[in-house]
Design a protein around this motif. Structure first.
Motif, short mmCIF file in Angstrom:
data_model
loop_
_atom_site.label_atom_id
_atom_site.label_comp_id
_atom_site.label_asym_id
_atom_site.label_seq_id
_atom_site.Cartn_x
_atom_site.Cartn_y
_atom_site.Cartn_z
N LEU A 29 34.30 22.87 5.38
CA LEU A 29 35.09 23.33 6.52
C LEU A 29 35.52 24.77 6.30
O LEU A 29 35.62 25.23 5.17
CB LEU A 29 36.35 22.46 6.69
N ASP A 30 35.80 25.46 7.40
CA ASP A 30 36.30 26.83 7.32
C ASP A 30 37.82 26.90 7.15
O ASP A 30 38.36 27.95 6.85
CB ASP A 30 35.90 27.62 8.57
N ASP A 31 38.50 25.78 7.36
CA ASP A 31 39.95 25.71 7.22
C ASP A 31 40.27 25.29 5.79
O ASP A 31 39.96 24.16 5.39
CB ASP A 31 40.52 24.69 8.22
N THR A 140 30.50 18.28 10.66
CA THR A 140 30.87 19.49 9.91
C THR A 140 29.65 20.37 9.66
O THR A 140 29.75 21.59 9.70
CB THR A 140 31.56 19.13 8.57
N GLY A 143 28.90 22.15 12.77
CA GLY A 143 29.88 23.22 12.96
C GLY A 143 29.50 24.47 12.19
O GLY A 143 29.70 25.59 12.68
N LYS A 144 28.94 24.31 10.99
CA LYS A 144 28.52 25.47 10.20
C LYS A 144 27.45 26.28 10.91
O LYS A 144 27.34 27.48 10.74
CB LYS A 144 27.98 25.01 8.84
N GLY A 146 27.15 26.39 14.22
CA GLY A 146 27.59 26.73 15.57
C GLY A 146 27.03 25.84 16.65
O GLY A 146 26.95 26.23 17.82
N ALA A 150 34.43 24.39 17.64
CA ALA A 150 35.34 24.36 16.49
C ALA A 150 36.36 23.23 16.62
O ALA A 150 36.72 22.60 15.63
CB ALA A 150 36.07 25.70 16.36
N GLU A 151 36.79 22.94 17.86
CA GLU A 151 37.77 21.87 18.08
C GLU A 151 37.20 20.51 17.65
O GLU A 151 37.92 19.66 17.12
CB GLU A 151 38.18 21.79 19.55
N VAL A 153 34.97 20.04 15.29
CA VAL A 153 34.93 20.02 13.83
C VAL A 153 36.31 19.71 13.27
O VAL A 153 36.45 18.91 12.33
CB VAL A 153 34.40 21.36 13.27
N VAL A 154 37.35 20.30 13.85
CA VAL A 154 38.72 20.04 13.40
C VAL A 154 39.07 18.57 13.61
O VAL A 154 39.68 17.94 12.75
CB VAL A 154 39.72 20.97 14.12
#
Length: 199
Positions: A29-31, A140, A143-144, A146, A150-151, A153-154
């Motif tokens: 994840l990016d977070d 996920t 999501g990497k 695109g 993003a929502e 993935v969260v």
């Protein structure tokens, strides 16, 4: 799994099994906070899948030289919050310099040794119960690249970071024959492992 009893100083009649596991992986994840939380939940899930209750955790972490210190702090915070939520004690850990970030935990748990669940005791006709939606790893990964918002993935990350403690308690109460934590092998791979181990 280590069986504990009177020889280890426990009172007569106490039949406890000590279960241990280790799991860590690179960022999914990016977070940073969610990455730490997901890594901890993933490590804790292996103990829950055996019907255990986590009692302690050791942190394992590796970061490249010059990696953002704020990100490191958030990764640790996410992981430590999940360990605390599980009721386990964070007993220490080890951090090294590594080419890419890696984060996870070694978790120790306890379980009544007459109620240990594994992936080798399934019976023909058993029903399959899922405690979380499938496909979170696919989300996920998408999501990497695109391919999903993003929502989404969260939302997947929050599901991945949800602890399986209540599911483990329900499994014990129901007297489940077998259990596994569906992760990298996916549903089909883990089902195959259960079938093989259960003959």
């Amino acid at each position: 799994m280590v069986l504990l009893g009177e020889a280890e100083g426990l009172p007569p009649g106490v039949n406890v099994a000590l279960v241990q596991t280790v799991d860590f992986f690179p960022p999914v994840l990016d977070d940073p906070y969610l990455y730490g939380a997901v890594a901890a939940a993933n490590a804790l899930s292996d103990v829950y899948a055996m019907g255990g209750r986590p009692i302690s955790a050791l942190n394992l972490a590796g970061f490249p030289k010059g990696f953002d210190k704020e990100w490191i702090g958030e990764i640790f915070r996410g992981g430590f919050d999940k360990v605390r939520e599980s009721g386990a004690v964070l007993a220490g850990g080890h951090t090294v310099e590594s080419p890419e970030p890696n984060f996870g935990f070694s978790v120790t748990g306890v379980v009544d040794r007459d109620k240990v669940t594994d992936n080798g005791s399934a019976k023909v006709g058993d029903r399959l119960y899922l405690t979380k939606p499938l496909g979170m790893g696919s989300m996920t990964t998408a999501g990497k690249f695109g391919k999903v918002a993003a929502e989404q993935v969260v939302q997947a990350a929050h599901i991945m970071a949800t602890l399986n403690g209540p599911a483990a308690e329900a499994m014990q109460a129901a007297g489940s024959n077998a259990c596994t934590d569906i992760t990298g092998f996916g549903l089909v791979g883990h089902a195959r492992n259960i079938a093989r181990a259960s003959k």
